[in-house]
Design an enzyme around this catalytic site. Structure first.
Site, PDB file in Angstrom:
ATOM      1  N   LYS B 183       1.052  -0.862  -0.156  1.00 44.30           N
ATOM      2  CA  LYS B 183      -0.222   0.033  -0.559  1.00 44.30           C
ATOM      3  C   LYS B 183       0.967   1.302  -0.378  1.00 44.30           C
ATOM      4  O   LYS B 183       1.534   1.525   0.517  1.00 44.30           O
ATOM      5  CB  LYS B 183      -1.038   0.024   0.948  1.00 44.30           C
ATOM      6  CG  LYS B 183      -1.988   1.305   1.253  1.00 44.30           C
ATOM      7  CD  LYS B 183      -2.374   1.575   2.783  1.00 44.30           C
ATOM      8  CE  LYS B 183      -1.763   2.636   3.336  1.00 44.30           C
ATOM      9  NZ  LYS B 183      -1.831   4.256   2.408  1.00 44.30           N
ATOM     10  N   GLY B 235       7.306   4.418   8.586  1.00 41.90           N
ATOM     11  CA  GLY B 235       6.775   5.334   8.311  1.00 41.90           C
ATOM     12  C   GLY B 235       6.446   5.825  10.044  1.00 41.90           C
ATOM     13  O   GLY B 235       7.878   5.537  10.255  1.00 41.90           O
ATOM     14  N   SER B 236       5.311   6.722  10.633  1.00 44.91           N
ATOM     15  CA  SER B 236       5.754   6.958  11.602  1.00 44.91           C
ATOM     16  C   SER B 236       6.038   6.207  13.256  1.00 44.91           C
ATOM     17  O   SER B 236       5.636   4.833  13.567  1.00 44.91           O
ATOM     18  CB  SER B 236       5.042   8.047  12.139  1.00 44.91           C
ATOM     19  OG  SER B 236       3.772   7.135  12.229  1.00 44.91           O
ATOM     20  N   THR B 237       6.662   6.805  14.042  1.00 47.84           N
ATOM     21  CA  THR B 237       7.088   5.639  15.129  1.00 47.84           C
ATOM     22  C   THR B 237       5.744   5.287  15.903  1.00 47.84           C
ATOM     23  O   THR B 237       5.713   3.735  15.758  1.00 47.84           O
ATOM     24  CB  THR B 237       7.714   6.648  16.257  1.00 47.84           C
ATOM     25  OG1 THR B 237       9.040   6.229  15.504  1.00 47.84           O
ATOM     26  CG2 THR B 237       7.671   5.122  17.509  1.00 47.84           C
ATOM     27  N   GLY B 240       3.962   2.625  13.972  1.00 45.81           N
ATOM     28  CA  GLY B 240       4.775   1.168  13.882  1.00 45.81           C
ATOM     29  C   GLY B 240       4.477   0.499  15.240  1.00 45.81           C
ATOM     30  O   GLY B 240       4.247  -0.322  15.614  1.00 45.81           O
ATOM     31  N   GLU B 257      10.897   0.224  10.069  1.00 45.76           N
ATOM     32  CA  GLU B 257      11.688   1.181  10.044  1.00 45.76           C
ATOM     33  C   GLU B 257      10.966   2.823  10.351  1.00 45.76           C
ATOM     34  O   GLU B 257      10.008   3.497   9.852  1.00 45.76           O
ATOM     35  CB  GLU B 257      12.207   1.736   8.339  1.00 45.76           C
ATOM     36  CG  GLU B 257      12.384   0.403   7.337  1.00 45.76           C
ATOM     37  CD  GLU B 257      14.508   0.306   7.641  1.00 45.76           C
ATOM     38  OE1 GLU B 257      15.032   1.353   8.953  1.00 45.76           O
ATOM     39  OE2 GLU B 257      14.960  -1.040   8.053  1.00 45.76           O
ATOM     40  N   CYS B 291      14.027  10.009   7.198  1.00 46.60           N
ATOM     41  CA  CYS B 291      13.531   9.517   8.384  1.00 46.60           C
ATOM     42  C   CYS B 291      15.034  10.179   9.144  1.00 46.60           C
ATOM     43  O   CYS B 291      15.214   9.574  10.118  1.00 46.60           O
ATOM     44  CB  CYS B 291      12.904   7.862   8.362  1.00 46.60           C
ATOM     45  SG  CYS B 291      13.668   7.254   7.275  1.00 46.60           S
ATOM     46  N   GLU B 388      10.786  13.995  16.012  1.00 43.77           N
ATOM     47  CA  GLU B 388      10.776  14.795  14.391  1.00 43.77           C
ATOM     48  C   GLU B 388      10.361  15.598  13.868  1.00 43.77           C
ATOM     49  O   GLU B 388       8.871  15.161  14.071  1.00 43.77           O
ATOM     50  CB  GLU B 388      10.813  12.668  13.671  1.00 43.77           C
ATOM     51  CG  GLU B 388      10.842  12.951  12.663  1.00 43.77           C
ATOM     52  CD  GLU B 388      11.014  11.528  12.442  1.00 43.77           C
ATOM     53  OE1 GLU B 388      10.170  10.683  12.285  1.00 43.77           O
ATOM     54  OE2 GLU B 388      12.059  11.179  11.583  1.00 43.77           O
TER      55      GLU B 388
END
Lengths: 287, 505
Positions: B183, B235-237, B240, B257, B291, B388
């Site tokens: 996706k 993507g974002s933590t 995640g 990641e 990132c 971030e």
């Protein structure tokens, strides 16, 4: 004339010392037939947190030691276990209710596990790391490093696990430089604390291995959710609500190894579960 | 025309032959989605480029079923060398259509054509070429005897390097023998659609790669699907974490990641010309939507003023504007939402007492733009030093000793990357040992290569992409055990059912 024996007080092993539980709690350890063996310390949430602090403060020195040094320390554990073989056989016979032959086989297997992993300490990086042929003027190399503090639920099988199970999970974690907090076999914790005595006298720096006795069901949630734990080994957590533990660990992206049905065999995969690959790009230039 | 002014040199979008609307790519064909069709826009002009289908849960089911079917009937039975040949074909087709892909990516993402042309697309081809060669050499990867594919991989990728992240995910998955449902990010689906056309040209068997477009809910349906064996997310933590929770209790193999807050450490003996370029490349490459961006500049106190002066000078020469212009250095921010986040955090930086400097750029009337910004007087406790920002914003912190630099660099829950600038080789090596990050650049920054593993420590995620280690993320461990112990292979499990003990919450 018979001599009255001097029984040992079994305590925790945290930060290289043998404290009682800060909670003051103990629980009764008995033979499978119900005969009293000892009052073991029943570790609390605070003990678990203290153990994590001890483990964290030991990471720098242990991870910074050379592989050769760590390998010798692990081998030293095997040597001392060998010397105390009779004591461990006796404890296993009593607490697991197995024959002396079966207990002896378990001690031998545990010693061999320490020796097998000891030999990896100064070789693992050669197998898990490598240089990378990148398309540019760079020296690029990938090496394995320890992930940090590993919390472990030791195998809990009724027989065969009280000493061997501990070796099977602690050795692969510490050989690369991690430090551990391990929750011992709940019903048969005596070998674990005696192993602590071996560790304390085999040049393993204090805090590298911290051993808690008590209820894994009670202690594990605090370790799983602890933000300063980098990895969680659920080897012996099969009978706990381990999915909840894995969910709690996700909050700080803690690495998780799921429960195993048996006692984990010595394997490179187990070492690899608790390492990070670091890749460094060095610029090449003649200037 | 002044010294640093250039006549416009726009790349023509005429090379593109876009459709007005793109469907989902399932089982080798474009099909309609059951969700509401949405627009993909150019963030530089806010003009609609194309309409994109939205996959709902049912569409995801169809895509996973197609991937499962092709895994069992075709891909897992194919020889490694044939799998590799398909990947080589894809690499070549990407090279052949590289100009078109570079234009489409710049248009849809907002990043400058200079980057898509020179970085993104060449790396996409390199990634497929590298992993193509692994497909028939898996037993030589040093990952134990008889390595095996996992099955169906569910992959969710971000908007910052749309096509490159797709390549990072698909190439190793296919080389290892898995099939894929991927996706793309909601705002950057376009190049994935062109990639689907490339797969058709390569005659990749139907169902080996399936592409489902849509918002986060589509991704959620995909990663929580019962019949996937592997989940890979970039993507974002925050997301995640959600994914890590959702796969708890299943046998799905997971790689993440996630975010970063990299320290770029500059010592007083650094090669200063290169260091200044490295700092700029570290945080202003791709509008800071990286990132592993060097978003924290740790500069030795005695050279702080010199470094900042030279940085400001250099940033004043950067050109912001039309992503399709070959002279553009800084393109558009990818979306209005991201621009808002960058603005909010930058305002917080000022409120918390940091000193703000912004390059004097002409901001176009339309689109989403944020001029390169530097914060000095930043304390490690400031939000702009901890969170971030994912934009062209640099937070500058000083240090005196190497020990202080290490402590400050590691003082973050993240651990994705770091940079070191010094001419002293022994110090560089010692520092590289001490930094808790998965990728370290010494006297360079933001370098990527398919042979080089990439991924983070701590809350930057786990698993590696790239190299031999990236292959491991898509292979089942066969129990690489001590000789003499049982090495009976564990059966390939049909996803989540085998080890699930309780329902994941």
């Amino acid at each position: 004339m018979s001599r009255l024996t001097v029984p040992k007080t079994y305590k925790l092993y945290v930060g290289g010392k043998f404290p009682r539980s800060e909670s003051g709690r103990t629980y009764e350890v008995a033979t499978p037939k119900g005969a009293f063996l000892a009052n073991a310390a029943q570790a609390s949430r605070k003990d678990a947190r203290d153990a994590v602090v001890a483990a964290r403060s030991a990471v720098g020195g242990w991870a910074g030691a050379t592989g050769y040094n760590r390998g010798q320390v692990l081998y030293r554990i095997a040597e001392l276990l060998e010397g105390r073989r009779a004591q461990f056989v006796d404890e296993i016979v009593q607490s697991e209710g197995v024959s002396a032959t079966a207990a002896g086989a378990q001690v031998d297997a545990a010693i061999d596990v320490w020796v097998w992993y000891a030999g990896w300490a100064d070789k693992y990086a050669q197998v898990a790391g490598n240089a990378n042929p990148v398309a540019g003027p760079y020296f690029n190399i990938s090496v394995p490093e320890p992930t940090g503090v590993v919390a472990i639920i030791a195998p809990q099988q009724a027989t065969g696990a009280s000493l061997l199970g501990l070796a099977a999970v602690v050795a692969p974690a510490i050989l690369t430089g991690n430090t551990v907090v391990v929750v011992a076999h709940e019903r048969a914790p005596l070998s674990a604390i005696s192993l602590g005595e071996v560790l304390a006298t085999s040049d393993v720096p204090g805090g590298v291995v911290n051993i808690l006795t008590g209820s894994p069901a009670e202690i594990a949630p605090w370790l799983a959710a602890h933000a300063d734990v980098n990895a969680l080994d659920l080897a012996g957590a099969g009978d706990l609500e381990w999915v909840d533990l894995q969910i709690a660990a996700a909050e700080t992206l803690t690495r998780v190894l799921q429960p195993e049905p048996g006692i984990p065999s010595p394997s490179l995969d187990r070492i690899g579960a608790f390492i990070e690959i670091k890749t460094v790009w060095h610029t090449k230039a003649m200037r | 025309m002044g010294f640093l002014e250039y006549a416009p040199a726009p790349e023509s979008a005429a090379i593109l032959n876009l459709k007005a609307e793109y469907g989902l790519f399932i089982d080798g064909e474009f099909v309609d989605g059951h969700g509401e069709v949405f627009d993909t826009i150019s963030p530089a002009t806010e003009k609609v480029i194309a309409r994109i289908a939205q996959a709902d849960g049912k569409d995801v089911d169809r895509a996973v079923a197609a991937a499962r079917r092709s895994y069992e009937k075709v891909w897992s039975r194919m020889s490694g060398s044939d799998r590799g040949k398909y990947l080589f074909r894809i690499a070549r087709l990407v090279q052949e259509r590289s100009r078109e892909l570079a234009v489409a990516e710049a248009l849809d993402n907002g990043k400058p054509i200079r980057e898509t042309r020179d970085v993104d697309v060449p790396l996409v081809a390199a990634w497929f070429f590298y992993y193509a060669g692994w497909a028939d050499k898996l037993e030589h990867a040093g990952l134990g005897p008889n390595p095996r594919a996992l099955g169906v991989a569910a992959q969710v990728i971000p908007w910052n390097f749309p096509l490159l992240m797709l390549a990072w995910k698909i190439a190793p998955a296919l080389a290892a023998g898995n099939t894929v449902v991927i996706k793309p990010a909601e705002t950057t689906s376009l190049t994935a659609m062109l990639f689907a056309e490339i797969l058709q040209q390569a005659e990749l068997p139907a169902g080996v790669v399936n592409i489902v477009t849509g918002p986060g809910s589509t991704g959620q349906a995909l990663v929580t699907h019962d019949d996937v064996n592997k989940v890979a997310f970039t993507g974002s933590t925050g997301v995640g974490r959600m994914i890590a929770r959702s796969v708890a209790g299943t046998s799905k193999k997971l790689t993440l990641e996630l975010g970063g807050k990299a320290a770029n450490i500059v010592f007083d003996d650094a090669p200063m010309d290169q260091a200044i370029e490295g700092i700029v490349n570290g945080i202003f490459f791709n509008q800071g939507h990286v990132c592993c961006a060097g978003s924290r500049l740790l500069v030795q106190e005695n050279v702080h003023d010199e470094v900042i002066d030279r940085l400001k000078q250099r940033l004043s020469t950067l050109r912001m504007g039309d992503p399709l212009d070959k002279n553009t250095d800084i393109g558009a921010i990818n979306s209005a939402a991201q621009l808002e986040r960058i603005r909010t955090l930058s305002d917080v930086g000022e409120e918390e007492g940091a000193e703000r400097w912004t390059a004097d750029c002409v901001i176009p009337d339309k689109g989403f733009w944020f001029a390169p910004t530097i914060f000095t007087q930043v304390s490690p406790a400031h939000r702009i030093a901890r969170e971030e920002i994912f934009g062209p914003v640099l937070s500058v912190i000083t240090f005196r000793t190497a020990a202080e630099a290490i402590a400050k660099a590691n003082n973050t829950p993240y651990g994705l990357s770091a940079g070191i600038w010094t001419e002293k080789g022994s110090r560089m090596l010692a520092l590289a040992d001490q930094l808790r990050a998965g990728v370290i650049w010494a006297n360079t920054f933001n370098r990527f290569d398919p042979s080089s593993p990439f991924g983070g420590y701590k809350e930057s995620g786990y698993g590696r992409e790239g190299g031999r280690h990236g292959l491991a993320a898509y292979l089942a461990s066969n129990g690489w055990e001590a000789s003499g112990s049982s090495s009976a292979s564990r059966p390939v499990t049909k996803a989540s059912k085998t080890t699930k003990k309780a329902v994941a919450k």
